[in-house]
Design an enzyme around this catalytic site. Structure first.
Site, PDB file in Angstrom:
ATOM      1  N   TYR A  29      55.033  74.301  51.102  1.00  0.00           N
ATOM      2  CA  TYR A  29      55.600  74.018  49.783  1.00  0.00           C
ATOM      3  C   TYR A  29      55.637  72.507  49.547  1.00  0.00           C
ATOM      4  CZ  TYR A  29      58.823  74.059  45.827  1.00  0.00           C
ATOM      5  OH  TYR A  29      59.409  73.881  44.602  1.00  0.00           O
ATOM      6  N   LYS A  61      53.638  70.609  46.434  1.00  0.00           N
ATOM      7  CA  LYS A  61      54.390  69.989  45.342  1.00  0.00           C
ATOM      8  C   LYS A  61      54.357  68.466  45.391  1.00  0.00           C
ATOM      9  CE  LYS A  61      55.623  73.560  43.040  1.00  0.00           C
ATOM     10  NZ  LYS A  61      55.183  73.765  41.666  1.00  0.00           N
TER      11      LYS A  61
END
Length: 157
Positions: free
Chosen positions: A151, A155
């Protein structure tokens, strides 16, 4: 700079929402539609609230990009767009020792990096000059993300 963007959006009437069927995307679709904007949703499934839908198909980044760009031609027949908001993505955790680490990282790359790459490509072809492209990040990625490496990679990029 902020003043320029705000004024451009006040005059805008056509928007693309990549991830238009998800929670944030559906909210954006409904918001812009309530302001009488023409809204195009790009997602894995149709959003019945959007004026036009592009359903993402393909197993590779190249296949998905080709599919989305081809389908965008119909949406762009009535003119270029003022803004593209890429809010597609998801969340999967796990540190490097997690049994699902590789699988989760692959998923995060597809849900966040691929959608951002395709959004940038769509914007280059279908936004008006001076149009707005947003690629959503995540504040936790400003810190260490050792407990959610996939993640964090997707991001922070």
């Amino acid at each position: 700079q902020h003043y320029y963007i705000t004024n451009n959006l006040r005059m805008a009437t056509r928007v693309i929402v990549y991830g238009g069927k998800g929670a944030l995307g559906s909210t954006l679709v409904n918001h812009f539609k309530s302001k009488d904007w023409f809204v195009c949703s790009i997602d894995l499934v149709e959003n019945p609230d959007a004026h036009h839908n592009v359903v993402v198909k393909g197993a590779t980044l190249e296949e998905q990009a080709a599919n989305v760009n081809k389908e965008m031609e119909a949406a762009a027949e009535s003119g270029k767009f003022d803004a593209l908001f890429c809010v597609a993505g998801g969340w999967a955790g796990g540190d490097a020792g997690n049994p699902s680490f590789i699988k989760n990282t692959d998923l995060m790359m597809k849900q966040s990096i691929w959608t951002s790459v395709i959004s940038a490509n769509v914007a280059s072809q279908h936004l008006k000059e001076g149009g707005l492209l947003t690629l959503t990040g995540a504040e936790p990625c400003l810190q260490g993300t050792s407990f959610m490496i996939g993640y964090g990679l997707s991001k922070a990029a």
